[in-house]
Design an enzyme around this catalytic site. Structure first.
Site: not given
Length: 312
Positions: A200, A10, A105, A12, A192
């Protein structure tokens, strides 16, 4: 510096940034890519960072996990909505008794990994990073960047600080990445979520950046109420989040540069949202312990509606 071989699953805004930092420090890093493959294979990675810009003109780029070498540490940096791909991506790349470092996450993410690969060690990483992908193979790092690492064990029992964690932490620190080692991964994941759930979620529902949410008294109050509910969720699983930690997250966000969250970017780009891993799993974990989180439940239902409509 160790001689560990790293794989990035990944590449990104998050995986590309940390992987590039590791390679820039001299480590052997191998990147799995999808849409950016040809660009990165030919031209490498470009990192714009508040800590200093750099370019890697050549990287080990792959578009097929079966063609990658087996690595000592495999960093999973996909969005959790892509975890259905991991049964095909992980087994070819991880060495026997290697480490899967999960930089994702949400809650119960490591449990998913443990069901895919055996004879490996799993470490969870909680990234406090503001970065965006601004073009193919081009990542812009805006703020922060430190990672909390915690060892995963069955039922998330606190494992303490292991030698594996320390070795990987040394590699990251040599690459200029701040690392905090935690004895309790489940507590770190709940901590977190103190940031991830309100910012978010509200960034999508209210179409707002972090600075806008903090500048308005009504939305700031809503952020604080959601943070308090995350703390209640953590308490339902035997983990205590101090009021001082919540205040620290609020202070961090006030000082942060105006930031469009990763979930808001996904929504704007009409990509599926990580609602289940971040919010759904948290609700279910608390509800299993007999604790209902009404504000988070309301946010969850709103996001599920918006995500469903956006995908149509």
């Amino acid at each position: 510096m160790g001689d560990r071989k790293y794989a990035i699953i990944g590449t990104g805004a998050l995986g590309g940034f940390y992987g590039a930092k590791l390679q820039h420090a001299g480590l052997d890093v191998h990147f799995l890519l999808k849409s950016d493959y040809e660009q990165v294979r030919q031209h490498g990675l470009i990192i714009e960072s508040k800590d200093g810009d750099f370019t890697l003109p050549q990287v080990n780029a792959y578009n097929d996990a079966d063609k990658m070498p087996q690595c000592d540490v495999v960093i999973v940096a996909l969005k959790t909505i892509q975890n259905y791909l991991l049964p095909q991506l992980l087994p070819p790349v991880i060495k026997n008794n290697g480490v899967v470092l999960v930089l994702q996450n949400g809650l119960d993410i490591e449990l998913e990994i443990a069901q895919i690969v055996s004879n490996v060690n799993i470490i969870g990483g909680l990234c406090f990073l503001c970065s965006n992908k601004v073009g193919q193979g081009h990542i812009r790092h805006l703020d922060y960047g430190h990672i909390s690492l915690g060892e995963y064990s069955h039922n998330y029992e606190a494992e303490g600080i292991t030698n594996r964690m320390q070795q990987i932490a040394n590699d990251f620190q040599n690459a200029g990445i701040a690392i905090e080692l935690t004895e309790d991964l489940l507590l770190a994941r709940w901590q977190k979520l103190v940031w991830n759930i309100p910012y978010n979620g509200l960034s999508v529902v209210l179409n707002a950046r972090t600075d806008e949410l903090m500048a308005n008294s009504y939305t700031r109050q809503l952020v604080e109420q959601l943070m308090d509910e995350v703390a209640a969720g953590a308490k339902s699983t035997g983990r205590i989040i101090a009021d001082s930690f919540i205040q620290k997250m609020l202070d961090y966000t006030v000082k942060m540069k105006p930031y469009r969250t990763s979930m808001k970017i996904d929504y704007d780009e009409q990509r599926p949202l990580e609602v289940e891993a971040i919010i759904g799993n948290s609700l279910r974990k608390a509800q299993a312990a007999g604790v209902f989180l009404p504000q988070i439940n309301c946010l969850y239902n709103q996001l599920k509606f918006l995500d469903s409509r956006n995908q149509r």
